[in-house]
Design a protein around this motif. Sequence first.
Motif, PDB file in Angstrom:
ATOM      1  N   GLN A 199     -87.373  37.071 -52.045  1.00  0.00           N
ATOM      2  CA  GLN A 199     -87.358  35.624 -52.801  1.00  0.00           C
ATOM      3  C   GLN A 199     -86.007  35.445 -53.502  1.00  0.00           C
ATOM      4  OE1 GLN A 199     -90.095  37.341 -52.791  1.00  0.00           O
ATOM      5  NE2 GLN A 199     -91.412  36.118 -51.428  1.00  0.00           N
ATOM      6  N   GLN A 200     -85.522  36.439 -54.334  1.00  0.00           N
ATOM      7  CA  GLN A 200     -84.340  36.677 -55.040  1.00  0.00           C
ATOM      8  C   GLN A 200     -83.354  36.486 -54.274  1.00  0.00           C
ATOM      9  OE1 GLN A 200     -85.332  40.741 -56.952  1.00  0.00           O
ATOM     10  NE2 GLN A 200     -85.713  39.509 -59.028  1.00  0.00           N
ATOM     11  N   VAL A 201     -83.196  37.197 -53.024  1.00  0.00           N
ATOM     12  CA  VAL A 201     -82.133  37.016 -51.961  1.00  0.00           C
ATOM     13  C   VAL A 201     -81.950  35.556 -51.625  1.00  0.00           C
ATOM     14  CG1 VAL A 201     -81.265  37.481 -49.823  1.00  0.00           C
ATOM     15  CG2 VAL A 201     -82.525  39.641 -51.319  1.00  0.00           C
ATOM     16  N   GLU A 202     -82.965  34.957 -51.213  1.00  0.00           N
ATOM     17  CA  GLU A 202     -82.925  33.434 -50.916  1.00  0.00           C
ATOM     18  C   GLU A 202     -82.527  32.623 -52.209  1.00  0.00           C
ATOM     19  OE1 GLU A 202     -82.910  32.242 -47.792  1.00  0.00           O
ATOM     20  OE2 GLU A 202     -83.144  34.262 -47.336  1.00  0.00           O
ATOM     21  N   GLY A 203     -82.708  33.073 -53.259  1.00  0.00           N
ATOM     22  CA  GLY A 203     -82.450  32.331 -54.328  1.00  0.00           C
ATOM     23  C   GLY A 203     -80.940  32.539 -54.716  1.00  0.00           C
ATOM     24  N   LEU A 204     -80.200  33.735 -54.553  1.00  0.00           N
ATOM     25  CA  LEU A 204     -79.101  33.788 -54.536  1.00  0.00           C
ATOM     26  C   LEU A 204     -78.136  33.286 -53.363  1.00  0.00           C
ATOM     27  CD1 LEU A 204     -76.308  35.980 -55.444  1.00  0.00           C
ATOM     28  CD2 LEU A 204     -77.115  37.604 -54.022  1.00  0.00           C
ATOM     29  N   PHE A 205     -78.700  33.321 -52.097  1.00  0.00           N
ATOM     30  CA  PHE A 205     -77.935  32.571 -51.245  1.00  0.00           C
ATOM     31  C   PHE A 205     -78.036  31.345 -51.533  1.00  0.00           C
ATOM     32  CE2 PHE A 205     -78.964  35.927 -47.839  1.00  0.00           C
ATOM     33  CZ  PHE A 205     -77.910  36.917 -48.222  1.00  0.00           C
ATOM     34  N   ASP A 206     -78.926  30.431 -52.013  1.00  0.00           N
ATOM     35  CA  ASP A 206     -78.916  29.137 -52.139  1.00  0.00           C
ATOM     36  C   ASP A 206     -77.785  28.779 -53.348  1.00  0.00           C
ATOM     37  OD1 ASP A 206     -81.047  28.587 -50.619  1.00  0.00           O
ATOM     38  OD2 ASP A 206     -82.522  28.804 -52.048  1.00  0.00           O
ATOM     39  N   ALA A 207     -77.812  29.756 -54.296  1.00  0.00           N
ATOM     40  CA  ALA A 207     -76.837  29.488 -55.215  1.00  0.00           C
ATOM     41  C   ALA A 207     -75.350  29.709 -54.881  1.00  0.00           C
ATOM     42  CB  ALA A 207     -77.200  30.559 -56.547  1.00  0.00           C
ATOM     43  N   VAL A 208     -74.978  30.678 -53.935  1.00  0.00           N
ATOM     44  CA  VAL A 208     -73.721  30.889 -53.559  1.00  0.00           C
ATOM     45  C   VAL A 208     -73.492  29.980 -52.563  1.00  0.00           C
ATOM     46  CG1 VAL A 208     -73.751  33.486 -54.129  1.00  0.00           C
ATOM     47  CG2 VAL A 208     -74.205  32.567 -51.750  1.00  0.00           C
ATOM     48  N   THR A 209     -74.295  29.248 -52.046  1.00  0.00           N
ATOM     49  CA  THR A 209     -73.844  28.187 -50.867  1.00  0.00           C
ATOM     50  C   THR A 209     -73.213  27.133 -51.359  1.00  0.00           C
ATOM     51  OG1 THR A 209     -75.911  29.126 -49.386  1.00  0.00           O
ATOM     52  CG2 THR A 209     -75.133  26.728 -49.221  1.00  0.00           C
ATOM     53  N   ALA A 210     -73.571  26.711 -52.492  1.00  0.00           N
ATOM     54  CA  ALA A 210     -73.141  25.677 -53.258  1.00  0.00           C
ATOM     55  C   ALA A 210     -71.389  25.916 -53.339  1.00  0.00           C
ATOM     56  CB  ALA A 210     -73.486  25.554 -54.831  1.00  0.00           C
ATOM     57  N   GLY A 211     -70.897  27.098 -53.307  1.00  0.00           N
ATOM     58  CA  GLY A 211     -69.688  27.396 -53.270  1.00  0.00           C
ATOM     59  C   GLY A 211     -68.871  27.456 -51.970  1.00  0.00           C
TER      60      GLY A 211
END
Length: 260
Positions: A199-211
């Motif tokens: 879940q934390q990995v997906e949260g990280l990926f969601d965050a970086v995808t914005a950039g």
Amino acid sequence: MPDQIFAGRTVVVTGGGTGIGRATALAFAAQGATTVIICGRRKERLDQVAAEHPAVVPVAADVTEEAGAEALAHEVRERGGALDVLVHSAGVFRFTPLGALGPDLVREVLDTNLVGPLIVTRHLLPYLLAQRGNIVLVSSRAGHNPGPGQSVYAASKAGVHSLTRSWAAELAAHGVRVNAVAPGFVRTEAFEANGLTPQQVEGLFDAVTAGIPLGRVADVDDITPWITELARPTASLVTGQIVTVDGGMDTGADPAGQEG
């Protein structure tokens, strides 16, 4: 069926049991390589990859040790002493905030990411020279665009970039090409290995995808075609290059199309 451009070729892939290394080994095998020698520390992972294609040969070896590099060289000799492609995919990612740095963590990252390629290449160089082969190193965009909390990792990958350019200049006269692929964020086990939950990995990926201008994190299959492409005979005039595959992060573009 993929073209058989690597028919009759021998390839070594370090870190071939997981992630980008695993996908790379299977890609070379699918494109006709007669022998794809993979190495890593976890024999069971290597055996699983070898079971997927008869061309894949597993060698349990630690690339940070002289004995591991010699085990790879021994396997190359046993397979005829020819080496056409060496892919350095073994690597370790660790979050390295300055306040948490200790000598053991620093050594683990530098030994795996920087010292390992040096040791292995030195042992396998005679076989590459004999074939006028080529080397592809798997680096990271962090090597030229580091972020917070990754100082040692980024420094190790900056060193890989330096190795790439220096070796390319040194070995060009021998007909050996040296290039690197520098991925951005890729879906591999590296994040779980740092203690993150799925879940934390997906949260990280969601965050970086914005950039990421192209709007997504890479899969390993986004990276491996660039590794095999650089190793192809058709890339015979390409050396000393670092190909960044990060969805456009290095462009500095605003994915929302806003000025900032």
